[in-house]
Design a protein around this motif. Structure first.
Motif, PDB file in Angstrom:
ATOM      1  N   SER A   9       0.809  -1.200   0.000  1.00 10.92           N
ATOM      2  CA  SER A   9       0.000   0.000   0.000  1.00 10.92           C
ATOM      3  C   SER A   9       0.852   1.262   0.000  1.00 10.92           C
ATOM      4  O   SER A   9       2.030   1.240   0.344  1.00 10.92           O
ATOM      5  CB  SER A   9      -0.932  -0.003   1.219  1.00 10.92           C
ATOM      6  N   ILE A  10       0.204   2.356  -0.359  1.00 14.70           N
ATOM      7  CA  ILE A  10       0.815   3.681  -0.322  1.00 14.70           C
ATOM      8  C   ILE A  10       0.008   4.535   0.643  1.00 14.70           C
ATOM      9  O   ILE A  10      -1.196   4.727   0.465  1.00 14.70           O
ATOM     10  CB  ILE A  10       0.812   4.347  -1.707  1.00 14.70           C
ATOM     11  N   LYS A  11       0.649   5.042   1.670  1.00 12.82           N
ATOM     12  CA  LYS A  11      -0.015   5.962   2.590  1.00 12.82           C
ATOM     13  C   LYS A  11      -0.386   7.228   1.828  1.00 12.82           C
ATOM     14  O   LYS A  11       0.467   7.912   1.254  1.00 12.82           O
ATOM     15  CB  LYS A  11       0.917   6.320   3.738  1.00 12.82           C
ATOM     16  N   THR A  12      -1.674   7.579   1.820  1.00 10.91           N
ATOM     17  CA  THR A  12      -2.158   8.749   1.088  1.00 10.91           C
ATOM     18  C   THR A  12      -3.245   9.445   1.905  1.00 10.91           C
ATOM     19  O   THR A  12      -4.155   8.804   2.418  1.00 10.91           O
ATOM     20  CB  THR A  12      -2.731   8.341  -0.286  1.00 10.91           C
ATOM     21  N   LEU A  13      -3.122  10.758   2.008  1.00 12.07           N
ATOM     22  CA  LEU A  13      -4.111  11.564   2.716  1.00 12.07           C
ATOM     23  C   LEU A  13      -5.006  12.268   1.705  1.00 12.07           C
ATOM     24  O   LEU A  13      -4.521  12.816   0.707  1.00 12.07           O
ATOM     25  CB  LEU A  13      -3.404  12.599   3.589  1.00 12.07           C
ATOM     26  N   VAL A  14      -6.314  12.246   1.945  1.00 11.98           N
ATOM     27  CA  VAL A  14      -7.278  12.956   1.105  1.00 11.98           C
ATOM     28  C   VAL A  14      -7.952  14.039   1.945  1.00 11.98           C
ATOM     29  O   VAL A  14      -8.435  13.761   3.045  1.00 11.98           O
ATOM     30  CB  VAL A  14      -8.351  12.002   0.535  1.00 11.98           C
ATOM     31  N   ILE A  15      -7.955  15.265   1.436  1.00 10.74           N
ATOM     32  CA  ILE A  15      -8.689  16.358   2.080  1.00 10.74           C
ATOM     33  C   ILE A  15      -9.667  16.915   1.054  1.00 10.74           C
ATOM     34  O   ILE A  15      -9.271  17.462   0.025  1.00 10.74           O
ATOM     35  CB  ILE A  15      -7.746  17.473   2.567  1.00 10.74           C
ATOM     36  N   THR A  16     -10.951  16.749   1.336  1.00 13.55           N
ATOM     37  CA  THR A  16     -11.977  17.223   0.411  1.00 13.55           C
ATOM     38  C   THR A  16     -13.053  17.972   1.196  1.00 13.55           C
ATOM     39  O   THR A  16     -12.937  18.195   2.396  1.00 13.55           O
ATOM     40  CB  THR A  16     -12.583  16.048  -0.380  1.00 13.55           C
ATOM     41  N   GLY A  17     -14.091  18.375   0.509  1.00  9.34           N
ATOM     42  CA  GLY A  17     -15.160  19.128   1.129  1.00  9.34           C
ATOM     43  C   GLY A  17     -15.703  20.154   0.158  1.00  9.34           C
ATOM     44  O   GLY A  17     -15.154  20.338  -0.939  1.00  9.34           O
ATOM     45  N   PRO A  18     -16.769  20.840   0.523  1.00  5.35           N
ATOM     46  CA  PRO A  18     -17.362  21.819  -0.381  1.00  5.35           C
ATOM     47  C   PRO A  18     -16.453  23.025  -0.580  1.00  5.35           C
ATOM     48  O   PRO A  18     -15.481  23.226   0.157  1.00  5.35           O
ATOM     49  CB  PRO A  18     -18.666  22.211   0.323  1.00  5.35           C
ATOM     50  N   THR A  19     -16.789  23.827  -1.577  1.00  2.00           N
ATOM     51  CA  THR A  19     -16.029  25.035  -1.859  1.00  2.00           C
ATOM     52  C   THR A  19     -16.016  25.968  -0.655  1.00  2.00           C
ATOM     53  O   THR A  19     -16.942  25.978   0.159  1.00  2.00           O
ATOM     54  CB  THR A  19     -16.638  25.746  -3.084  1.00  2.00           C
ATOM     55  N   ALA A  20     -14.929  26.729  -0.520  1.00  4.22           N
ATOM     56  CA  ALA A  20     -14.781  27.753   0.529  1.00  4.22           C
ATOM     57  C   ALA A  20     -14.623  27.182   1.932  1.00  4.22           C
ATOM     58  O   ALA A  20     -15.019  27.817   2.917  1.00  4.22           O
ATOM     59  CB  ALA A  20     -15.947  28.736   0.492  1.00  4.22           C
ATOM     60  N   THR A  21     -14.052  25.979   2.042  1.00  3.77           N
ATOM     61  CA  THR A  21     -13.767  25.419   3.365  1.00  3.77           C
ATOM     62  C   THR A  21     -12.268  25.417   3.680  1.00  3.77           C
ATOM     63  O   THR A  21     -11.858  24.899   4.715  1.00  3.77           O
ATOM     64  CB  THR A  21     -14.319  23.982   3.497  1.00  3.77           C
ATOM     65  N   GLY A  22     -11.449  25.975   2.804  1.00  3.54           N
ATOM     66  CA  GLY A  22     -10.023  26.113   3.100  1.00  3.54           C
ATOM     67  C   GLY A  22      -9.222  24.837   2.960  1.00  3.54           C
ATOM     68  O   GLY A  22      -8.281  24.599   3.730  1.00  3.54           O
ATOM     69  N   LYS A  23      -9.556  24.024   1.971  1.00  2.60           N
ATOM     70  CA  LYS A  23      -8.904  22.721   1.809  1.00  2.60           C
ATOM     71  C   LYS A  23      -7.402  22.860   1.517  1.00  2.60           C
ATOM     72  O   LYS A  23      -6.577  22.205   2.148  1.00  2.60           O
ATOM     73  CB  LYS A  23      -9.587  21.938   0.676  1.00  2.60           C
ATOM     74  N   ALA A 219     -19.123  22.700   7.131  1.00  2.00           N
ATOM     75  CA  ALA A 219     -19.474  23.875   7.929  1.00  2.00           C
ATOM     76  C   ALA A 219     -20.966  24.114   7.775  1.00  2.00           C
ATOM     77  O   ALA A 219     -21.578  23.672   6.790  1.00  2.00           O
ATOM     78  CB  ALA A 219     -18.692  25.103   7.456  1.00  2.00           C
ATOM     79  N   PRO A 220     -21.589  24.816   8.716  1.00  2.00           N
ATOM     80  CA  PRO A 220     -22.993  25.208   8.528  1.00  2.00           C
ATOM     81  C   PRO A 220     -23.128  26.041   7.268  1.00  2.00           C
ATOM     82  O   PRO A 220     -22.193  26.744   6.862  1.00  2.00           O
ATOM     83  CB  PRO A 220     -23.298  26.030   9.780  1.00  2.00           C
ATOM     84  N   LEU A 221     -24.299  25.979   6.636  1.00  2.00           N
ATOM     85  CA  LEU A 221     -24.505  26.716   5.391  1.00  2.00           C
ATOM     86  C   LEU A 221     -24.293  28.213   5.583  1.00  2.00           C
ATOM     87  O   LEU A 221     -23.827  28.905   4.663  1.00  2.00           O
ATOM     88  CB  LEU A 221     -25.915  26.448   4.850  1.00  2.00           C
ATOM     89  N   SER A 222     -24.612  28.726   6.776  1.00  2.00           N
ATOM     90  CA  SER A 222     -24.412  30.157   7.034  1.00  2.00           C
ATOM     91  C   SER A 222     -22.929  30.521   6.967  1.00  2.00           C
ATOM     92  O   SER A 222     -22.559  31.583   6.450  1.00  2.00           O
ATOM     93  CB  SER A 222     -24.986  30.538   8.397  1.00  2.00           C
ATOM     94  N   THR A 223     -22.075  29.629   7.459  1.00  2.00           N
ATOM     95  CA  THR A 223     -20.629  29.855   7.397  1.00  2.00           C
ATOM     96  C   THR A 223     -20.131  29.758   5.963  1.00  2.00           C
ATOM     97  O   THR A 223     -19.322  30.588   5.517  1.00  2.00           O
ATOM     98  CB  THR A 223     -19.890  28.834   8.270  1.00  2.00           C
ATOM     99  N   LEU A 224     -20.620  28.756   5.234  1.00  2.00           N
ATOM    100  CA  LEU A 224     -20.227  28.625   3.839  1.00  2.00           C
ATOM    101  C   LEU A 224     -20.639  29.854   3.037  1.00  2.00           C
ATOM    102  O   LEU A 224     -19.864  30.368   2.216  1.00  2.00           O
ATOM    103  CB  LEU A 224     -20.854  27.364   3.231  1.00  2.00           C
ATOM    104  N   GLU A 225     -21.859  30.334   3.276  1.00  2.00           N
ATOM    105  CA  GLU A 225     -22.339  31.513   2.539  1.00  2.00           C
ATOM    106  C   GLU A 225     -21.473  32.735   2.851  1.00  2.00           C
ATOM    107  O   GLU A 225     -21.150  33.527   1.953  1.00  2.00           O
ATOM    108  CB  GLU A 225     -23.800  31.795   2.878  1.00  2.00           C
ATOM    109  N   LYS A 226     -21.089  32.900   4.107  1.00  2.00           N
ATOM    110  CA  LYS A 226     -20.229  34.025   4.492  1.00  2.00           C
ATOM    111  C   LYS A 226     -18.879  33.928   3.788  1.00  2.00           C
ATOM    112  O   LYS A 226     -18.381  34.920   3.238  1.00  2.00           O
ATOM    113  CB  LYS A 226     -20.040  34.021   6.013  1.00  2.00           C
ATOM    114  N   ASN A 227     -18.282  32.740   3.793  1.00  2.00           N
ATOM    115  CA  ASN A 227     -16.980  32.550   3.146  1.00  2.00           C
ATOM    116  C   ASN A 227     -17.069  32.762   1.638  1.00  2.00           C
ATOM    117  O   ASN A 227     -16.187  33.363   1.018  1.00  2.00           O
ATOM    118  CB  ASN A 227     -16.445  31.148   3.442  1.00  2.00           C
TER     119      ASN A 227
END
Length: 340
Positions: A9-23, A219-227
């Protein structure tokens, strides 16, 4: 230092999520703690000259150069500060083809190479299908584009494309979510795959496999909307015209996939004074927020993700602790569930 590449195996990190979450920002912080390189999993950041609207978060201390890895006999470019490198930006021109199969080939090459350098590959981005293909490659990703068929299908209305796909495969049509059922590119690609007479063997990456920690930021939608609102206003106030002109010189009608990044059509209308700044801001924020909702819906249907809410100030520490524990373990089969 732990050897990331083993026979299994290959150790691999995945960081995902919706837009504007600072990935990307979070991934770069992790790269300072672990010898690591980033691999962008974003379907719009692959295009050269288009940096602002697709959100290529390139630190000012990074410079562009060619890596020692090649794809289709051409060197893969990277952005680097000579300590950490970012792969996946500027792979093709805006008028060139890029698809899931190309990403699959590219990502596996880079992941393998980074691991061989005893560094941690961090796959970061919000294009869910790109990330999914690393774990679930299918023959569909191997079907090449058919320019003649595409040119014919692009002349059809959404309704006709839907009926054509329904006639070919009701099962495939019903497997698409509501958004994809009304997306002409998704419908055309599905028809293209089903119409292909070429049979491709399923990709086999059983050796090595990915020993993967998958983190989904939320994040809550209110936080996403602010970002999102903050980012949209910054882009409207930026020097976007050069980028827009480059794109329109290659694609005057903004019909190519590169032009579908959220914001380009709105910027074009705003620059031509077809809409006001307030209208542009509202339209753009709503589009980005709806996209973030679709990303969350897709992610919540997946399994084996650790969900991290970015609202608490200590969320980065939570991720660091999680990655540190995983990095030192050989087994990690306990996952958190997304918050509703």
């Amino acid at each position: 230092m732990k050897d990331l590449l083993s026979t299994n195996s290959i150790k691999t990190l995945v960081i995902t999520g919706p837009t504007a979450t600072g990935k990307t920002t979070l991934a770069l912080k992790l790269a300072k703690l672990f010898p690591a390189d980033l691999i962008s999993a974003d379907s719009r950041q692959v295009y050269t000259s288009l940096n602002l609207i697709p959100g290529k978060d390139i630190p000012s201390s990074f410079h562009k150069k060619n890596s020692s890895i090649t794809l289709n006999q051409s060197p893969i470019p990277i952005y680097t500060n000579n300590k950490t490198s970012i792969y996946g930006y500027d792979l093709v021109d805006p008028n060139q083809s890029w698809n899931l199969n190309f990403f699959h080939q590219f990502a596996w090459k880079v992941i393998t190479y980074v691991s061989q350098q005893k560094r941690l590959p961090i796959v970061v981005g919000g294009t869910g299908l790109y990330i999914d293909t690393l774990f679930n490659p299918t023959p569909n990703t191997q079907v090449p584009p058919n320019p003649i068929l595409r040119a014919r299908l692009e002349k059809l209305s959404i309704n006709k494309l839907q009926n054509k796909l329904l006639n070919l495969s009701p099962e495939k049509f019903n497997s698409l979510n509501h958004s994809d059922q009304h997306n002409p590119r998704r419908l055309i690609r599905a028809i293209e795959i089903l119409s292909s007479s070429v049979i491709h063997p399923k990709s086999n990456h059983s050796s090595p496999q990915l020993d993967c920690l998958k983190i989904a930021l939320t994040a809550p939608l209110s936080t996403l909307e602010k970002n999102i609102t903050k980012r949209v206003k910054q882009r409207l106030n930026s020097d976007y015209l050069n980028e827009l002109n480059i794109l329109k010189s290659l694609d005057p009608d903004l019909k190519l996939p590169a032009s579908s990044a959220l914001g380009y059509q709105i910027l074009s209308d705003f620059h031509q004074k077809k809409i006001t700044r307030q209208q542009a801001t509202t339209l753009w924020v709503n589009q980005e927020l709806n996209y973030a909702k679709r990303q969350l819906t897709w992610l919540r249907a997946q399994s084996n993700y650790h969900w991290i809410d970015i609202s608490p100030k200590n969320h980065a520490k939570q991720v660091v602790d999680l990655v540190t524990r995983w990095y030192s373990e050989t087994n990690h089969d306990r996952y958190t569930q997304p918050q509703n």
